[in-house]
Write a protein that holds these residues in place. Sequence first.
Motif, PDB file in Angstrom:
ATOM      1  N   THR A   1      -5.246   5.617  -0.454  1.00  0.00           N
ATOM      2  CA  THR A   1      -4.076   4.774  -0.697  1.00  0.00           C
ATOM      3  C   THR A   1      -4.211   4.108  -2.059  1.00  0.00           C
ATOM      4  O   THR A   1      -5.308   3.999  -2.622  1.00  0.00           O
ATOM      5  CB  THR A   1      -3.928   3.661   0.368  1.00  0.00           C
ATOM      6  OG1 THR A   1      -5.080   2.816   0.303  1.00  0.00           O
ATOM      7  CG2 THR A   1      -3.772   4.229   1.752  1.00  0.00           C
TER       8      THR A   1
ATOM      9  N   SER B 276       4.190  -5.772  -5.666  1.00  0.00           N
ATOM     10  CA  SER B 276       5.574  -5.660  -5.209  1.00  0.00           C
ATOM     11  C   SER B 276       6.492  -6.387  -6.192  1.00  0.00           C
ATOM     12  O   SER B 276       6.034  -7.122  -7.076  1.00  0.00           O
ATOM     13  CB  SER B 276       5.721  -6.288  -3.823  1.00  0.00           C
ATOM     14  OG  SER B 276       5.539  -7.693  -3.918  1.00  0.00           O
TER      15      SER B 276
ATOM     16  N   ARG C 191       0.870  -1.182   0.000  1.00  0.00           N
ATOM     17  CA  ARG C 191       0.000   0.000   0.000  1.00  0.00           C
ATOM     18  C   ARG C 191       0.902   1.225   0.000  1.00  0.00           C
ATOM     19  O   ARG C 191       1.889   1.281   0.736  1.00  0.00           O
ATOM     20  CB  ARG C 191      -0.872   0.010   1.253  1.00  0.00           C
ATOM     21  CG  ARG C 191      -2.000  -0.982   1.212  1.00  0.00           C
ATOM     22  CD  ARG C 191      -2.905  -0.784   2.447  1.00  0.00           C
ATOM     23  NE  ARG C 191      -4.035  -1.675   2.425  1.00  0.00           N
ATOM     24  CZ  ARG C 191      -4.031  -2.898   2.943  1.00  0.00           C
ATOM     25  NH1 ARG C 191      -2.952  -3.356   3.550  1.00  0.00           N
ATOM     26  NH2 ARG C 191      -5.104  -3.659   2.874  1.00  0.00           N
ATOM     27  N   THR C 192       0.540   2.207  -0.828  1.00  0.00           N
ATOM     28  CA  THR C 192       1.300   3.452  -0.878  1.00  0.00           C
ATOM     29  C   THR C 192       0.321   4.615  -0.820  1.00  0.00           C
ATOM     30  O   THR C 192      -0.832   4.475  -1.223  1.00  0.00           O
ATOM     31  CB  THR C 192       2.128   3.557  -2.185  1.00  0.00           C
ATOM     32  OG1 THR C 192       1.252   3.495  -3.308  1.00  0.00           O
ATOM     33  CG2 THR C 192       3.153   2.448  -2.271  1.00  0.00           C
TER      34      THR C 192
END
Length: 150
Positions: free
Chosen positions: A97, A102, A87-88
């Motif tokens: 978010t 990944s 989550r970014t």
Amino acid sequence: MNEGTTGRGGPSTSSPARSLRTLVQVAAGVPGAMARRAGFSHNEMAVLDLLSDAPHGPAEIARALSVSSAAASGIVDRLVARGYAVRTPHPEDGRRTLVEISDAGRTEMLGHLLPMLGPLQALDEAMTDADRAAVQRYLDGATQAIRRLL
């Protein structure tokens, strides 16, 4: 007789049409097979596939899967816990978010796809430019026909 139909007015039985139908049927089994091999649920695999194209917000993921926001959040939680998604913060709205695949998630997906991608690349490289153009026209037309149904 109309090209694209049989003498009885049914669907095309041309070799390319039969091959395309077989391809669509076989391809439909790929996500399930990959999910089983990787130990993912079907929805976890669908999220990784979605994220492999671009980051998405949780609400977008829920809509894409036709599940509730809570269910989508649980799927994302499992992928994050396994290290396959992160989550970014949203770059334009700090309250939101984004979920991204990944490096481990991308590697996992590619590892399961390589047995298919290598032979497909070899087929592509063996085609002439004229072959490639003809195949592209056919596949683009087939994609438009399928989208009309959707």
